[in-house]
Design a protein around this motif. Structure first.
Motif, PDB file in Angstrom:
ATOM      1  N   GLY A 212      12.644  62.036  84.696  1.00  0.00           N
ATOM      2  CA  GLY A 212      13.200  60.894  85.425  1.00  0.00           C
ATOM      3  C   GLY A 212      14.430  60.335  84.737  1.00  0.00           C
ATOM      4  O   GLY A 212      15.144  61.038  84.012  1.00  0.00           O
ATOM      5  N   TRP A 213      14.636  59.028  84.906  1.00  0.00           N
ATOM      6  CA  TRP A 213      15.873  58.419  84.399  1.00  0.00           C
ATOM      7  C   TRP A 213      16.014  58.444  82.885  1.00  0.00           C
ATOM      8  O   TRP A 213      17.134  58.579  82.379  1.00  0.00           O
ATOM      9  CB  TRP A 213      16.001  56.986  84.940  1.00  0.00           C
ATOM     10  N   PRO A 214      14.942  58.335  82.090  1.00  0.00           N
ATOM     11  CA  PRO A 214      15.141  58.502  80.642  1.00  0.00           C
ATOM     12  C   PRO A 214      15.787  59.849  80.310  1.00  0.00           C
ATOM     13  O   PRO A 214      16.683  59.934  79.462  1.00  0.00           O
ATOM     14  CB  PRO A 214      13.718  58.398  80.085  1.00  0.00           C
ATOM     15  N   GLY A 215      15.343  60.895  80.974  1.00  0.00           N
ATOM     16  CA  GLY A 215      15.937  62.212  80.756  1.00  0.00           C
ATOM     17  C   GLY A 215      17.346  62.319  81.302  1.00  0.00           C
ATOM     18  O   GLY A 215      18.213  62.973  80.696  1.00  0.00           O
ATOM     19  N   HIS A 216      17.589  61.682  82.464  1.00  0.00           N
ATOM     20  CA  HIS A 216      18.952  61.689  83.021  1.00  0.00           C
ATOM     21  C   HIS A 216      19.945  61.077  82.037  1.00  0.00           C
ATOM     22  O   HIS A 216      21.037  61.603  81.830  1.00  0.00           O
ATOM     23  CB  HIS A 216      19.007  60.900  84.335  1.00  0.00           C
ATOM     24  N   VAL A 217      19.545  59.956  81.430  1.00  0.00           N
ATOM     25  CA  VAL A 217      20.429  59.272  80.475  1.00  0.00           C
ATOM     26  C   VAL A 217      20.715  60.170  79.269  1.00  0.00           C
ATOM     27  O   VAL A 217      21.868  60.264  78.809  1.00  0.00           O
ATOM     28  CB  VAL A 217      19.807  57.931  80.023  1.00  0.00           C
ATOM     29  N   ILE A 218      19.688  60.850  78.759  1.00  0.00           N
ATOM     30  CA  ILE A 218      19.874  61.739  77.609  1.00  0.00           C
ATOM     31  C   ILE A 218      20.856  62.854  77.947  1.00  0.00           C
ATOM     32  O   ILE A 218      21.774  63.158  77.171  1.00  0.00           O
ATOM     33  CB  ILE A 218      18.515  62.324  77.159  1.00  0.00           C
ATOM     34  N   ASP A 219      20.696  63.480  79.107  1.00  0.00           N
ATOM     35  CA  ASP A 219      21.578  64.576  79.489  1.00  0.00           C
ATOM     36  C   ASP A 219      23.005  64.103  79.754  1.00  0.00           C
ATOM     37  O   ASP A 219      23.973  64.791  79.410  1.00  0.00           O
ATOM     38  CB  ASP A 219      21.029  65.303  80.723  1.00  0.00           C
ATOM     39  N   VAL A 220      23.149  62.932  80.367  1.00  0.00           N
ATOM     40  CA  VAL A 220      24.499  62.394  80.603  1.00  0.00           C
ATOM     41  C   VAL A 220      25.189  62.098  79.276  1.00  0.00           C
ATOM     42  O   VAL A 220      26.380  62.392  79.094  1.00  0.00           O
ATOM     43  CB  VAL A 220      24.432  61.128  81.491  1.00  0.00           C
ATOM     44  N   LEU A 221      24.444  61.518  78.322  1.00  0.00           N
ATOM     45  CA  LEU A 221      25.004  61.292  76.984  1.00  0.00           C
ATOM     46  C   LEU A 221      25.446  62.607  76.350  1.00  0.00           C
ATOM     47  O   LEU A 221      26.499  62.678  75.691  1.00  0.00           O
ATOM     48  CB  LEU A 221      23.970  60.615  76.084  1.00  0.00           C
ATOM     49  N   ALA A 222      24.645  63.660  76.544  1.00  0.00           N
ATOM     50  CA  ALA A 222      24.995  64.972  75.989  1.00  0.00           C
ATOM     51  C   ALA A 222      26.290  65.502  76.604  1.00  0.00           C
ATOM     52  O   ALA A 222      27.130  66.082  75.908  1.00  0.00           O
ATOM     53  CB  ALA A 222      23.855  65.961  76.212  1.00  0.00           C
ATOM     54  N   VAL A 223      26.453  65.293  77.900  1.00  0.00           N
ATOM     55  CA  VAL A 223      27.689  65.734  78.572  1.00  0.00           C
ATOM     56  C   VAL A 223      28.888  64.982  78.016  1.00  0.00           C
ATOM     57  O   VAL A 223      29.922  65.580  77.693  1.00  0.00           O
ATOM     58  CB  VAL A 223      27.584  65.526  80.095  1.00  0.00           C
ATOM     59  N   PHE A 224      28.768  63.653  77.896  1.00  0.00           N
ATOM     60  CA  PHE A 224      29.887  62.865  77.360  1.00  0.00           C
ATOM     61  C   PHE A 224      30.229  63.276  75.939  1.00  0.00           C
ATOM     62  O   PHE A 224      31.398  63.448  75.582  1.00  0.00           O
ATOM     63  CB  PHE A 224      29.543  61.368  77.387  1.00  0.00           C
ATOM     64  N   ALA A 225      29.206  63.419  75.092  1.00  0.00           N
ATOM     65  CA  ALA A 225      29.449  63.793  73.700  1.00  0.00           C
ATOM     66  C   ALA A 225      30.148  65.143  73.630  1.00  0.00           C
ATOM     67  O   ALA A 225      31.133  65.316  72.903  1.00  0.00           O
ATOM     68  CB  ALA A 225      28.128  63.842  72.927  1.00  0.00           C
ATOM     69  N   THR A 226      29.658  66.100  74.400  1.00  0.00           N
ATOM     70  CA  THR A 226      30.244  67.436  74.385  1.00  0.00           C
ATOM     71  C   THR A 226      31.686  67.421  74.857  1.00  0.00           C
ATOM     72  O   THR A 226      32.576  67.994  74.212  1.00  0.00           O
ATOM     73  CB  THR A 226      29.424  68.383  75.282  1.00  0.00           C
TER      74      THR A 226
END
Length: 513
Positions: A212-226
Motif C-alpha cells: 500500500g501507501w507505505p510501500g509507494h512512498v518508499i519506492d517513490v523515494l528510491a526513484v527520486f534518490a536514483t
C-alpha cells in the motif's frame, strides 16, 4: 531464513497497461509527475531555483553531517558482521541457483555502474585538493579545507593524509551502502519471491502494508534518490568531458556546450537502453573496464611506478590509521572538509544506492551472501584504492617532486588532463580519458534507466522499452536544468536532499535483512 514465498502478492498485479506501457500505479505517476514538474519549474524560474539550491547545500550539510557519517559507519559494520554469521552461506536464488554471469562480467558491471564518472573526475582532483589544503600554512584554521587539521609545511605527512582521506571516501563506506541495498533486494526477490523493488525489503517490518501507501512512498523515494544522484554524476561528467575537449580541441567551455554534450551522450545511452541488459549494459561495462584498465596501467608504468606501488600499501596503512578520526561524527574541527567533502559524498553514495544496489542485485543471482558481500565490499574498493593511488600519486609527484603547480592551479574538471599532459602520449591518453567519461556516462544512464523502470513497473524486469526511454531522457533533462541552475553546487544540493531521507530507508533495510 526460509526460502518460502511469504505473500500472495504477484509481481505487476497493481500495474496499469496503457498506450503500450506496463506501469505501476501510483508509483510511476507520482514520481514521473513530480520529476516533470521539477524540470518545468527549474527551466522557467531559473533565478529563484538557482538561489534556493545555493542556500540548500550548506544548510543541509551543516544540519545532517553527523547523521550521514553515523549511518555510513553502521552500514560498514553491518556488512562485516553479516559475512561472519551462518547467514553468509545462503545462496541468492536458492541452494541450487547458479550465477548468471562469469566473475569477469560480474566485476565489470559492479565497477562500471558503481563508480565510473566520479573516479575520472576526482581521481586527480581530490588527492591534489586535500594535499594543497593540508600543506598550506592556514591548515587547521576554521577557514581551511584540510582533513583532520592538515599537516602545514610537512609535504610527506600532507600527502599521506590527503590519500587517506581520499581512500576513506572511495573505499569500504560507499560500497557498504551499495551492498546493503543490493543484498536486501536480491534476497527478498530471489529467495522470497517478492517483486524486485525497494519496498519488498520492508516486508518483514510492514507485512502486507508494504503493497500500500507505505510501500509507494518508499519506492517513490528510491526513484527520486536514483534520478537526482544520477543527474549529479551526469552533470559532473558533462563538465569534465567539456573541459577535456577544450583542452584537446579548443571546444568552448560554456553551459551550451555542456547541455549539447548531455543531449548527445543521452542519445547514445538510449541505444544501449533499447538493447537491454545483456546486449547493452554488460557489453559497454566490459569495454569500459578494458579501457579503464588500459589507462590505469599506462599511468602506473609510465608515471612514478615505484612511488605508486609502494604508495598503495603506504596509503592503505595511512587510511587505517586515520579511519577512526575520519569517521568520527562529533567534535570535528575540520568543518569545511567534513561538510563539503564527506557529508556530500555520503549523501551522493546513498542517493546512488538504490540504482547500484538494484543493478548489482539483478546481476548477482546464484552468489552466496558471503561471496556477495566480500566481493562487493573488497574488490571494487581495492580497484578504487589502486586507481586513486595511481592517479593521485602521479599528480602529487608533479606537484611535490617536480615543483609544478599546473595541476593544482587547474580547475577541478581539468586536472586529470593537466596531469596526463605531464606524461608521454598525452594527446592519446587525454582522448582516452574523454572516451572513458563518455562511456561511463552512458553505462550510468542506461543502468539507471533500467533500475528506475523496474521500480516504476512494480518490479517487472521486462517492462516495455518506451518506459526505459522515458527515464533515460528525463535523467538527461534533470542534469541539464540543475547544471543551468547553479552548476556543481546545484548538482550537489540535489544529491544531498535526496540522499539524506534515503539514508533512513537504508537503516530500515539493515533491520529488515
Amino acid at each position: 531464513m526460509s526460502e518460502l514465498n511469504e505473500t500472495d502478492y504477484e509481481v505487476g498485479q497493481d500495474n496499469i497497461e496503457i498506450f503500450g506501457l506496463d506501469i505501476h500505479n501510483p508509483v510511476f505517476f507520482v514520481s514521473g509527475g513530480i520529476i516533470v514538474l521539477f524540470v518545468f519549474i527549474a527551466a522557467i524560474f531559473q533565478g529563484p531555483v538557482t538561489e534556493f539550491l545555493g542556500w540548500l547545500r550548506p544548510a543541509v550539510t551543516d544540519s545532517f553531517d553527523w547523521f550521514l557519517v553515523i549511518a555510513g559507519n553502521v552500514f560498514v559494520l553491518f556488512c562485516i558482521v553479516l559475512i561472519f554469521t551462518p547467514f553468509g552461506s545462503i545462496r541468492l536464488g536458492g541452494k541450487d541457483a547458479t550465477p548468471d554471469f562469469s566473475y569477469t562480467g560480474w566485476f565489470a558491471m559492479l565497477f562500471a555502474a558503481g563508480m565510473g564518472i566520479g573516479l575520472m573526475f576526482y581521481g586527480v582532483s581530490e588527492p591534489v585538493s586535500h594535499f594543497t589544503s593540508s600543506f598550506a600554512a592556514d591548515a587547521g584554521t576554521p577557514d581551511s579545507w584540510a582533513p583532520l587539521g592538515g599537516a602545514p609545511g610537512d609535504a610527506d605527512a600532507a600527502r599521506r593524509l590527503a590519500m587517506a582521506a581520499t581512500i576513506y571516501h572511495w573505499g569500504l563506506h560507499p560500497w557498504a551502502m551499495y551492498a546493503v541495498v543490493g543484498l536486501g533486494l536480491a534476497f527478498f526477490a530471489y529467495n522470497r519471491g517478492l517483486p524486485l523493488t525497494v519496498r519488498s525489503v520492508f516486508h518483514p517490518l510492514l507485512g502486507e502494508r508494504v503493497w500500500g501507501w507505505p510501500g509507494h512512498v518508499i519506492d517513490v523515494l528510491a526513484v527520486f534518490a536514483t534520478l537526482f544522484g544520477l543527474a549529479t554524476s551526469l552533470g559532473i561528467g558533462a563538465g569534465q568531458a567539456n573541459a577535456g575537449l577544450n583542452h584537446l580541441f579548443g571546444m568552448p567551455i560554456t553551459d551550451t556546450s555542456k547541455v549539447l554534450l548531455i543531449i548527445g551522450i543521452t542519445g547514445i545511452a538510449l541505444f544501449s537502453v533499447v538493447a537491454g541488459l545483456d546486449a547493452g549494459v554488460k557489453r559497454l561495462s566490459e569495454i569500459n573496464m578494458a579501457l579503464a584498465a588500459l589507462l590505469l596501467l599506462f599511468v602506473i608504468l609510465v608515471g612514478p611506478t615505484f612511488a605508486i606501488v609502494t604508495g598503495f600499501f603506504d596509503y592503505l596503512t595511512a587510511y587505517l590509521v586515520n579511519l577512526p578520526a575520519l569517521s568520527n561524527p562529533v567534535g570535528r574541527t575540520d568543518q569545511h572538509f567534513f561538510d563539503g567533502w564527506t557529508a556530500f559524498y555520503w549523501a551522493w553514495w546513498i542517493s546512488w544506492s538504490p540504482f547500484v544496489g538494484m543493478f548489482i542485485a539483478r546481476v548477482s543471482r546464484g552468489r552466496t551472501v558471503r561471496e556477495f558481500l566480500v566481493c562487493v565490499l573488497l574488490i571494487p574498493s581495492a580497484v578504487c584504492v589502486l586507481w586513486m593511488t595511481a592517479f593521485g600519486t602521479a599528480a602529487l609527484n608533479q606537484v611535490i617532486e617536480q615543483g609544478s603547480s599546473a595541476v593544482a592551479d587547474a580547475a577541478l574538471e581539468l586536472q586529470l588532463f593537466v596531469m596526463l599532459e605531464g606524461l608521454p602520449l598525452s594527446a592519446i591518453t587525454s582522448f582516452l580519458g574523454i572516451v572513458l567519461v563518455v562511456v561511463f556516462f552512458v553505462t550510468s544512464s542506461d543502468s539507471g534507466s533500467l533500475v528506475i523502470d523496474t521500480i516504476t513497473a512494480g518490479g517487472k524486469v521486462d517492462a516495455p522499452v518506451p518506459q526505459r526511454v522515458f527515464w533515460a531522457i528525463f535523467e538527461g533533462l534533470v542534469a541539464i536544468v540543475l547544471l543551468l541552475a547553479g552548476g556543481l553546487a546545484a548538482l550537489q544540493a540535489a544529491a544531498l536532499t535526496t540522499g539524506i531521507p534515503f539514508a533512513l530507508v537504508l537503516l530500515g533495510m539493515c533491520v529488515a535483512i
